[in-house]
Design an enzyme around this catalytic site. Structure first.
Site, PDB file in Angstrom:
ATOM      1  N   ASP A   1      19.231 -31.575  19.480  1.00 56.36           N
ATOM      2  CA  ASP A   1      19.781 -30.255  19.838  1.00 56.36           C
ATOM      3  C   ASP A   1      20.910 -29.897  18.683  1.00 56.36           C
ATOM      4  O   ASP A   1      21.518 -30.422  18.403  1.00 56.36           O
ATOM      5  CB  ASP A   1      20.434 -30.423  21.230  1.00 56.36           C
ATOM      6  CG  ASP A   1      20.507 -28.859  21.844  1.00 56.36           C
ATOM      7  OD1 ASP A   1      19.940 -28.315  21.277  1.00 56.36           O
ATOM      8  OD2 ASP A   1      21.204 -28.895  22.964  1.00 56.36           O
TER       9      ASP A   1
ATOM     10  N   HIS B   1      16.748 -25.913  11.284  1.00 52.20           N
ATOM     11  CA  HIS B   1      15.762 -26.789  11.633  1.00 52.20           C
ATOM     12  C   HIS B   1      15.419 -27.371  10.375  1.00 52.20           C
ATOM     13  O   HIS B   1      14.779 -28.714  10.502  1.00 52.20           O
ATOM     14  CB  HIS B   1      14.325 -25.891  12.151  1.00 52.20           C
ATOM     15  CG  HIS B   1      14.660 -25.376  13.627  1.00 52.20           C
ATOM     16  ND1 HIS B   1      15.089 -26.014  14.452  1.00 52.20           N
ATOM     17  CD2 HIS B   1      14.268 -24.117  14.027  1.00 52.20           C
ATOM     18  CE1 HIS B   1      15.266 -25.153  15.477  1.00 52.20           C
ATOM     19  NE2 HIS B   1      14.812 -24.136  15.120  1.00 52.20           N
TER      20      HIS B   1
ATOM     21  N   TRP C   1       7.635 -22.582  23.157  1.00 52.14           N
ATOM     22  CA  TRP C   1       6.503 -21.334  22.902  1.00 52.14           C
ATOM     23  C   TRP C   1       7.067 -20.282  23.062  1.00 52.14           C
ATOM     24  O   TRP C   1       6.813 -18.925  22.518  1.00 52.14           O
ATOM     25  CB  TRP C   1       5.178 -21.566  23.627  1.00 52.14           C
ATOM     26  CG  TRP C   1       4.396 -22.608  23.187  1.00 52.14           C
ATOM     27  CD1 TRP C   1       4.231 -23.736  23.894  1.00 52.14           C
ATOM     28  CD2 TRP C   1       3.762 -22.902  22.036  1.00 52.14           C
ATOM     29  NE1 TRP C   1       3.416 -24.644  23.200  1.00 52.14           N
ATOM     30  CE2 TRP C   1       3.047 -24.252  21.917  1.00 52.14           C
ATOM     31  CE3 TRP C   1       3.560 -22.139  20.933  1.00 52.14           C
ATOM     32  CZ2 TRP C   1       2.172 -24.704  21.008  1.00 52.14           C
ATOM     33  CZ3 TRP C   1       2.652 -22.704  19.928  1.00 52.14           C
ATOM     34  CH2 TRP C   1       2.069 -23.857  20.096  1.00 52.14           C
TER      35      TRP C   1
ATOM     36  N   ARG D   1      10.311 -18.863  22.615  1.00 52.41           N
ATOM     37  CA  ARG D   1      11.146 -18.674  21.568  1.00 52.41           C
ATOM     38  C   ARG D   1      10.652 -17.567  20.823  1.00 52.41           C
ATOM     39  O   ARG D   1       9.278 -17.003  20.774  1.00 52.41           O
ATOM     40  CB  ARG D   1      11.438 -19.684  20.699  1.00 52.41           C
ATOM     41  CG  ARG D   1      12.440 -20.779  21.433  1.00 52.41           C
ATOM     42  CD  ARG D   1      12.963 -21.743  20.354  1.00 52.41           C
ATOM     43  NE  ARG D   1      13.732 -22.632  21.119  1.00 52.41           N
ATOM     44  CZ  ARG D   1      14.832 -23.371  20.518  1.00 52.41           C
ATOM     45  NH1 ARG D   1      15.016 -23.489  19.373  1.00 52.41           N
ATOM     46  NH2 ARG D   1      15.604 -24.106  21.497  1.00 52.41           N
TER      47      ARG D   1
ATOM     48  N   LEU E   1       8.363 -49.662  12.589  1.00 54.41           N
ATOM     49  CA  LEU E   1       8.835 -48.695  13.655  1.00 54.41           C
ATOM     50  C   LEU E   1       7.922 -47.898  14.070  1.00 54.41           C
ATOM     51  O   LEU E   1       7.113 -47.311  13.452  1.00 54.41           O
ATOM     52  CB  LEU E   1       9.988 -47.754  12.910  1.00 54.41           C
ATOM     53  CG  LEU E   1      10.657 -46.667  13.689  1.00 54.41           C
ATOM     54  CD1 LEU E   1      11.506 -47.292  14.776  1.00 54.41           C
ATOM     55  CD2 LEU E   1      11.207 -45.537  12.791  1.00 54.41           C
TER      56      LEU E   1
ATOM     57  N   ARG F   1      21.827 -32.349  29.533  1.00 51.03           N
ATOM     58  CA  ARG F   1      20.847 -31.998  30.130  1.00 51.03           C
ATOM     59  C   ARG F   1      19.649 -32.706  29.839  1.00 51.03           C
ATOM     60  O   ARG F   1      19.511 -33.272  28.710  1.00 51.03           O
ATOM     61  CB  ARG F   1      20.407 -30.628  29.710  1.00 51.03           C
ATOM     62  CG  ARG F   1      21.003 -29.494  30.855  1.00 51.03           C
ATOM     63  CD  ARG F   1      20.438 -28.095  30.299  1.00 51.03           C
ATOM     64  NE  ARG F   1      20.277 -27.909  28.879  1.00 51.03           N
ATOM     65  CZ  ARG F   1      21.417 -27.218  28.379  1.00 51.03           C
ATOM     66  NH1 ARG F   1      22.553 -26.899  29.106  1.00 51.03           N
ATOM     67  NH2 ARG F   1      21.267 -26.755  27.070  1.00 51.03           N
TER      68      ARG F   1
ATOM     69  N   GLU G   1      19.801 -45.552  29.236  1.00 50.26           N
ATOM     70  CA  GLU G   1      21.268 -45.127  29.302  1.00 50.26           C
ATOM     71  C   GLU G   1      21.141 -43.950  28.418  1.00 50.26           C
ATOM     72  O   GLU G   1      20.921 -43.795  27.307  1.00 50.26           O
ATOM     73  CB  GLU G   1      21.871 -46.263  28.226  1.00 50.26           C
ATOM     74  CG  GLU G   1      22.071 -47.463  29.139  1.00 50.26           C
ATOM     75  CD  GLU G   1      22.747 -47.454  30.242  1.00 50.26           C
ATOM     76  OE1 GLU G   1      23.831 -46.773  30.400  1.00 50.26           O
ATOM     77  OE2 GLU G   1      22.344 -48.418  31.145  1.00 50.26           O
TER      78      GLU G   1
HETATM   79  C1  FPP Z   1      16.843 -27.847  19.162  1.00 51.68           C
HETATM   80  O1  FPP Z   1      17.803 -27.096  18.691  1.00 51.68           O
HETATM   81  C2  FPP Z   1      15.897 -28.219  18.337  1.00 51.68           C
HETATM   82  C3  FPP Z   1      14.637 -28.027  18.426  1.00 51.68           C
HETATM   83  C4  FPP Z   1      14.087 -27.159  19.459  1.00 51.68           C
HETATM   84  C5  FPP Z   1      13.752 -28.097  17.424  1.00 51.68           C
HETATM   85  C6  FPP Z   1      13.976 -29.534  16.664  1.00 51.68           C
HETATM   86  C7  FPP Z   1      12.823 -29.487  15.454  1.00 51.68           C
HETATM   87  C8  FPP Z   1      13.259 -29.840  14.279  1.00 51.68           C
HETATM   88  C9  FPP Z   1      14.459 -31.086  14.173  1.00 51.68           C
HETATM   89  C10 FPP Z   1      12.366 -29.736  13.162  1.00 51.68           C
HETATM   90  C11 FPP Z   1      10.977 -30.104  13.481  1.00 51.68           C
HETATM   91  C12 FPP Z   1      10.761 -31.588  13.581  1.00 51.68           C
HETATM   92  C13 FPP Z   1       9.545 -32.173  12.977  1.00 51.68           C
HETATM   93  C14 FPP Z   1       9.225 -33.691  13.387  1.00 51.68           C
HETATM   94  C15 FPP Z   1       8.434 -31.369  12.508  1.00 51.68           C
HETATM   95  P1  FPP Z   1      17.872 -25.699  18.807  1.00 51.68           P
HETATM   96  O2  FPP Z   1      17.271 -24.658  18.012  1.00 51.68           O
HETATM   97  O3  FPP Z   1      17.746 -25.273  20.278  1.00 51.68           O
HETATM   98  O4  FPP Z   1      19.517 -25.370  18.857  1.00 51.68           O
HETATM   99  P2  FPP Z   1      20.493 -24.507  19.451  1.00 51.68           P
HETATM  100  O5  FPP Z   1      20.668 -24.927  21.077  1.00 51.68           O
HETATM  101  O6  FPP Z   1      21.716 -24.728  18.888  1.00 51.68           O
HETATM  102  O7  FPP Z   1      19.963 -22.928  19.480  1.00 51.68           O
END
Ligand code: FPP
Length: 247
Positions: free
Chosen positions: A15, A32, A64, A66, A126, A185, A198
């Protein structure tokens, strides 16, 4: 770090990418991208620390909703990651798996994911589960439908059987679930599998969650007492050998 206390299965809610970008005056997608860079570092750290299963929440069934531009961007990033990172992951001995609804993604991406899974099938250092188009409730609904379609009778259903119908079938439940960006959350992530995990909340955005932060999380996990519903006294090994048995 004591290898005996390293969690076998770590899962992460990555996050804070958006906030990381916005705090730098960058578009959310830059966050991202930085998140993917960080992912590479943490996968390498998993291999180094001896974690055996690593599950990442990359795109939820709710994501979806967003803005279109962000959804398209995340699909583009997945596509790019598969093209660019696969050989390195393979070299590191990482076995790639997907959890979630693959059929909801573009056919070209589905094909690439399937090829990546096939390419890395023999690796065993892994197991990397990529949760993409994944939702915990959706996973349980999918499992129930599948059980009904298989004609299972009510008596045949128990917790082990349900586990075997989930996308993570055959893998151990997560020992540790980390969430970055300080949020507390669950967000529909591994609802069934996380029953005795945990939880650990890191107070940094995902792109800043580096190897040292990860080490701290694992060390913190190593100090926790997992009771699985029992009491402490039932878990501790006997301090004094049992004289009667001579053991
Ligand atoms: C949450 O941060 C992150 C996501 C919803 C996407 C996570 C995706 C990546 C790290 C890249 C994609 C990964 C792969 C393997 C292709 P947020 O955007 O909700 O952050 P915010 O809460 O600060 O808005």
């Amino acid at each position: 770090m004591d290898p005996a206390r390293v969690p076998t299965h770590v899962a992460i809610i990555m996050d804070g990418n958006g906030r990381w970008a916005l705090s730098r005056g960058l578009p959310r997608l830059a966050g991202h991208r930085a998140g993917v860079e960080n992912l590479r570092r943490i996968i390498t750290a998993c291999v180094e620390f001896g974690v055996k299963h690593f599950t990442i929440y990359a795109f939820s069934t709710e994501n979806w909703g967003r803005p279109r531009e962000e959804v398209d961007g995340l699909m583009f990033i997945l596509n790019e990651v598969l093209d660019r990172e696969l050989e390195e992951l393979n070299r590191q001995g990482v076995q790639l798996r997907h959890i979630g609804r693959l059929e909801g993604l573009l056919p070209s991406i589905q094909k690439k994911v399937r090829q990546a899974i096939e390419r890395t099938r023999a690796n065993d250092r892994l197991i990397l589960n990529v949760a993409f188009n994944y939702g915990g409730r959706d996973e349980i609904v999918h499992a129930i439908r599948q059980m009904l379609a298989d004609g299972l009778q009510p008596d045949a259903v128990d917790a082990d059987l349900v586990s075997r119908y989930l996308f993570t079938a055959g893998q151990p439940d997560p020992d540790l679930i980390i969430r970055t960006a300080g949020e507390l959350r669950v967000s529909n992530f591994l609802l069934w599998q996380g029953a005795y995990a945990e939880y650990y909340a890191a107070d940094v955005y995902w792109p800043d969650f580096d190897k040292e932060q990860f080490r701290l999380a694992l060390e913190h996990f190593g100090r926790r007492e997992r009771r699985f519903g029992l009491v402490s006294a039932q878990l501790k090994p006997k301090a004094v050998p049992d004289a009667a048995s001579g053991n």
